[in-house]
Motif scaffolding. Sequence first.
Motif, mmCIF file in Angstrom:
data_model
loop_
_atom_site.group_PDB
_atom_site.id
_atom_site.type_symbol
_atom_site.label_atom_id
_atom_site.label_comp_id
_atom_site.label_asym_id
_atom_site.label_seq_id
_atom_site.Cartn_x
_atom_site.Cartn_y
_atom_site.Cartn_z
ATOM 1 N N SER A 126 4.334 7.011 -8.674
ATOM 2 C CA SER A 126 5.188 6.997 -7.489
ATOM 3 C C SER A 126 6.629 7.231 -7.934
ATOM 4 O O SER A 126 6.956 7.077 -9.122
ATOM 5 C CB SER A 126 5.075 5.652 -6.769
ATOM 6 O OG SER A 126 5.548 4.616 -7.616
ATOM 7 N N ARG B 250 6.740 4.878 4.168
ATOM 8 C CA ARG B 250 5.293 4.948 3.942
ATOM 9 C C ARG B 250 4.589 3.876 4.772
ATOM 10 O O ARG B 250 5.209 3.074 5.465
ATOM 11 C CB ARG B 250 4.969 4.713 2.458
ATOM 12 C CG ARG B 250 5.478 5.758 1.507
ATOM 13 C CD ARG B 250 5.104 5.397 0.076
ATOM 14 N NE ARG B 250 6.100 5.916 -0.860
ATOM 15 C CZ ARG B 250 6.441 5.344 -1.996
ATOM 16 N NH1 ARG B 250 5.857 4.203 -2.347
ATOM 17 N NH2 ARG B 250 7.362 5.870 -2.764
ATOM 18 N N PHE C 60 1.306 5.458 -2.415
ATOM 19 C CA PHE C 60 1.754 6.802 -2.782
ATOM 20 C C PHE C 60 0.762 7.453 -3.745
ATOM 21 O O PHE C 60 0.420 8.635 -3.600
ATOM 22 C CB PHE C 60 3.148 6.731 -3.422
ATOM 23 C CG PHE C 60 3.761 8.071 -3.731
ATOM 24 C CD1 PHE C 60 4.596 8.694 -2.824
ATOM 25 C CD2 PHE C 60 3.500 8.723 -4.939
ATOM 26 C CE1 PHE C 60 5.155 9.930 -3.100
ATOM 27 C CE2 PHE C 60 4.054 9.955 -5.223
ATOM 28 C CZ PHE C 60 4.886 10.566 -4.296
ATOM 29 N N SER C 61 0.288 6.727 -4.746
ATOM 30 C CA SER C 61 -0.659 7.295 -5.715
ATOM 31 C C SER C 61 -1.956 7.687 -5.031
ATOM 32 O O SER C 61 -2.524 8.763 -5.317
ATOM 33 C CB SER C 61 -0.929 6.285 -6.830
ATOM 34 O OG SER C 61 0.258 5.947 -7.514
ATOM 35 N N ARG D 79 8.797 9.736 -0.084
ATOM 36 C CA ARG D 79 9.458 9.194 -1.274
ATOM 37 C C ARG D 79 10.211 7.900 -0.961
ATOM 38 O O ARG D 79 10.427 7.096 -1.865
ATOM 39 C CB ARG D 79 10.412 10.244 -1.859
ATOM 40 C CG ARG D 79 9.664 11.398 -2.540
ATOM 41 C CD ARG D 79 10.585 12.254 -3.379
ATOM 42 N NE ARG D 79 9.827 13.183 -4.205
ATOM 43 C CZ ARG D 79 9.472 14.402 -3.841
ATOM 44 N NH1 ARG D 79 9.805 14.848 -2.609
ATOM 45 N NH2 ARG D 79 8.779 15.175 -4.642
ATOM 46 N N LEU E 297 2.864 10.128 1.313
ATOM 47 C CA LEU E 297 3.613 10.739 0.214
ATOM 48 C C LEU E 297 5.119 10.671 0.417
ATOM 49 O O LEU E 297 5.869 11.345 -0.310
ATOM 50 C CB LEU E 297 3.180 12.193 0.032
ATOM 51 C CG LEU E 297 1.766 12.412 -0.529
ATOM 52 C CD1 LEU E 297 1.381 13.881 -0.475
ATOM 53 C CD2 LEU E 297 1.661 11.886 -1.962
ATOM 54 N N ARG F 181 3.094 -0.670 -2.075
ATOM 55 C CA ARG F 181 3.368 0.657 -1.532
ATOM 56 C C ARG F 181 3.390 1.734 -2.621
ATOM 57 O O ARG F 181 3.193 2.916 -2.336
ATOM 58 C CB ARG F 181 4.691 0.646 -0.770
ATOM 59 C CG ARG F 181 4.648 -0.176 0.513
ATOM 60 C CD ARG F 181 6.015 -0.298 1.139
ATOM 61 N NE ARG F 181 6.914 -1.111 0.321
ATOM 62 C CZ ARG F 181 8.173 -1.399 0.661
ATOM 63 N NH1 ARG F 181 8.678 -0.936 1.812
ATOM 64 N NH2 ARG F 181 8.923 -2.142 -0.132
ATOM 65 N N SER F 182 3.609 1.325 -3.856
ATOM 66 C CA SER F 182 3.511 2.290 -4.962
ATOM 67 C C SER F 182 2.075 2.791 -5.100
ATOM 68 O O SER F 182 1.846 3.996 -5.328
ATOM 69 C CB SER F 182 3.964 1.630 -6.266
ATOM 70 O OG SER F 182 3.770 2.481 -7.370
ATOM 71 N N ARG G 164 9.989 4.442 0.174
ATOM 72 C CA ARG G 164 8.865 3.518 0.341
ATOM 73 C C ARG G 164 8.847 2.854 1.715
ATOM 74 O O ARG G 164 7.778 2.462 2.193
ATOM 75 C CB ARG G 164 8.897 2.452 -0.756
ATOM 76 C CG ARG G 164 10.021 1.457 -0.644
ATOM 77 C CD ARG G 164 9.912 0.375 -1.706
ATOM 78 N NE ARG G 164 10.372 0.863 -3.002
ATOM 79 C CZ ARG G 164 10.309 0.150 -4.135
ATOM 80 N NH1 ARG G 164 9.769 -1.056 -4.113
ATOM 81 N NH2 ARG G 164 10.766 0.639 -5.258
ATOM 82 N N GLN H 268 8.010 4.322 -9.786
ATOM 83 C CA GLN H 268 7.514 4.209 -11.154
ATOM 84 C C GLN H 268 8.306 5.100 -12.089
ATOM 85 O O GLN H 268 8.630 4.706 -13.217
ATOM 86 C CB GLN H 268 6.029 4.559 -11.230
ATOM 87 C CG GLN H 268 5.087 3.428 -10.874
ATOM 88 C CD GLN H 268 3.635 3.824 -11.022
ATOM 89 O OE1 GLN H 268 3.108 4.588 -10.211
ATOM 90 N NE2 GLN H 268 2.978 3.307 -12.036
ATOM 91 N N TYR I 109 0.225 10.853 -11.249
ATOM 92 C CA TYR I 109 -0.066 10.046 -10.065
ATOM 93 C C TYR I 109 0.930 8.888 -9.933
ATOM 94 O O TYR I 109 0.654 7.914 -9.239
ATOM 95 C CB TYR I 109 -1.503 9.525 -10.125
ATOM 96 C CG TYR I 109 -2.507 10.657 -10.178
ATOM 97 C CD1 TYR I 109 -2.925 11.300 -9.020
ATOM 98 C CD2 TYR I 109 -3.001 11.122 -11.394
ATOM 99 C CE1 TYR I 109 -3.817 12.363 -9.070
ATOM 100 C CE2 TYR I 109 -3.892 12.180 -11.451
ATOM 101 C CZ TYR I 109 -4.297 12.793 -10.290
ATOM 102 O OH TYR I 109 -5.182 13.854 -10.346
ATOM 103 N N THR J 260 -1.542 10.862 -3.124
ATOM 104 C CA THR J 260 -1.600 12.015 -4.043
ATOM 105 C C THR J 260 -3.045 12.404 -4.320
ATOM 106 O O THR J 260 -3.400 13.597 -4.338
ATOM 107 C CB THR J 260 -0.875 11.683 -5.354
ATOM 108 O OG1 THR J 260 0.466 11.284 -5.066
ATOM 109 C CG2 THR J 260 -0.861 12.877 -6.284
#
Length: 545
Positions: free
Chosen positions: A199, A277, A215-216, A272, A270, A211-212, A274, A202, A197, A219
Amino acid sequence: MTPASDLPGEPSYGRYETLFRIAAGGMAEVYAARARGEAGFEKLVALKRMLPHLSSDERFVAMFMDEGRLAANISSPHVVSTLDLGRASDGSLYLVMELVVGVTLTTLVRNALRAGEKIPIDVAVELIAQAAHGLHDAHEATTPYGEPLHVVHRDVSPQNILIGADGRVRITDFGVARATQRSTQTTTGEIKGKLAYFSPEQCANSPLDRRSDVFSLATVAWETLTGDRLFFADNPMAIFERVSKMPIPDASSLRPEVPAPIAAVIARGLARDRDARFASAGDFERALRDAARACDVVAPSGEVSRFVRAHGGDSLAKMEARIRASHATSEAGRASAPPGETPPSHSGMVARGARTATPEDVVLHEQHTVVTPPPVEMPRPPRRASIAIWALAIAAAAGIGAWLAIAQRDPMVATPITTPPPAPSAEPPAPTIPTIAEPTPEPAVAEPPLAPSPELAAPATPRPRAPASAAAPIRPPRRPPRRARPSPLPRPPRRPASPLPRRRRALAAVACSRSISSIVTWAVTEIPRFFPDKENPWVHVPGGT
């Protein structure tokens, strides 16, 4: 149901009484507990206790305290509230949090798949939207003085999303969250969170922002809707490769009934890049709800709660049963208390009278069953005379052993010589011929030694033979002598004993006598303190007569 705090060896937590264990991990364990107060006040809470063996690790202690201080500043209906931070009687830290009677999102999805179902789209959208709400509230948290904390959870996963039986979703576990007010910071190259999970930033060990977490959470939304894993692989390097480069399939391609607008919202989460997003989890929540309303897949009121109760499984049923049992025990204790008095809180070890075992003594835990045996009568302490005799015996043995050890270590100690050594002679000693005694030897007749006479120096002259009647006594014949053996070399004379060993032995005797008296004094004065029994007349009670 006997509270867990009453079990032997369990620490006490002040006014909090642990009931049963909910879960355990590598850093802490979580108990269902009860807070007690005046006038019969009580509240069910969750008590997260750091494992005792980590209490000496300053880094883990700092992380645990950071989690408590950080979570206490987050106020949201969709974040597990932190109520208190304390230290148990064994020195381990604990957090007191809101108790969520429910299941994790992982358990809910797994139980639905085992039943041959997938989470309905309207229920899944509602779950993710509530989680996004709680995540946004955490990102917007401030200190009591209004300073922003800039929280980044860094471990958004189905395991950290709790769904209560009331249908409310809560985010939990800010143990690895990043914030400006933390006393501990992640070192370079250190990875925190669940890899599947992560990003992309990460995985690249880049600076993180809210924003990380978006993304998680996207997911998690993709997996909740499709019932499949997105970036799962057998090894960490393969997971990093998938998170960073694998083409992400559309959710509607795996589950056609997912509306295209909802799939598009998840796909944007999702991204990539950022910057492509959603800027915040709040924007993600609003986009999901708008898409659900546009597609008419809004969950009716109470639908989430009904689905949780239908697929919560045994874990939810057991938790509710244990809570009911603890409530019944509390009511029974309150009813048995005298009027106007509140039953005492069993938050620590208490003295209980002898009783027989009851079914309530069985406490079910997550992995095993613990049976609390009834108290037994402890053996009475030994009498004073027995202790004194044993103390004297031990002291005597210790004294003798010490004296022997000192005597054996002293190379000067020797057996005194009672006879003077033989004088050295100029000529070597004549070889001695050993004789062998007969089985029944007769007593030998000792002859007087012959004195030297002047005739020996004169020339030999024939002596007249004595008559037969005057002959000397006849001795029994002897066996021929064996071959003579050479005599061993003479040993050097032994050195006479010096007065030093005698002085050492005297000092050792004095030391042994002093040690014996000290041990006897200690046995008489100190040993009774280990047996505080007022019924024994020889036990000294401070302040008594």
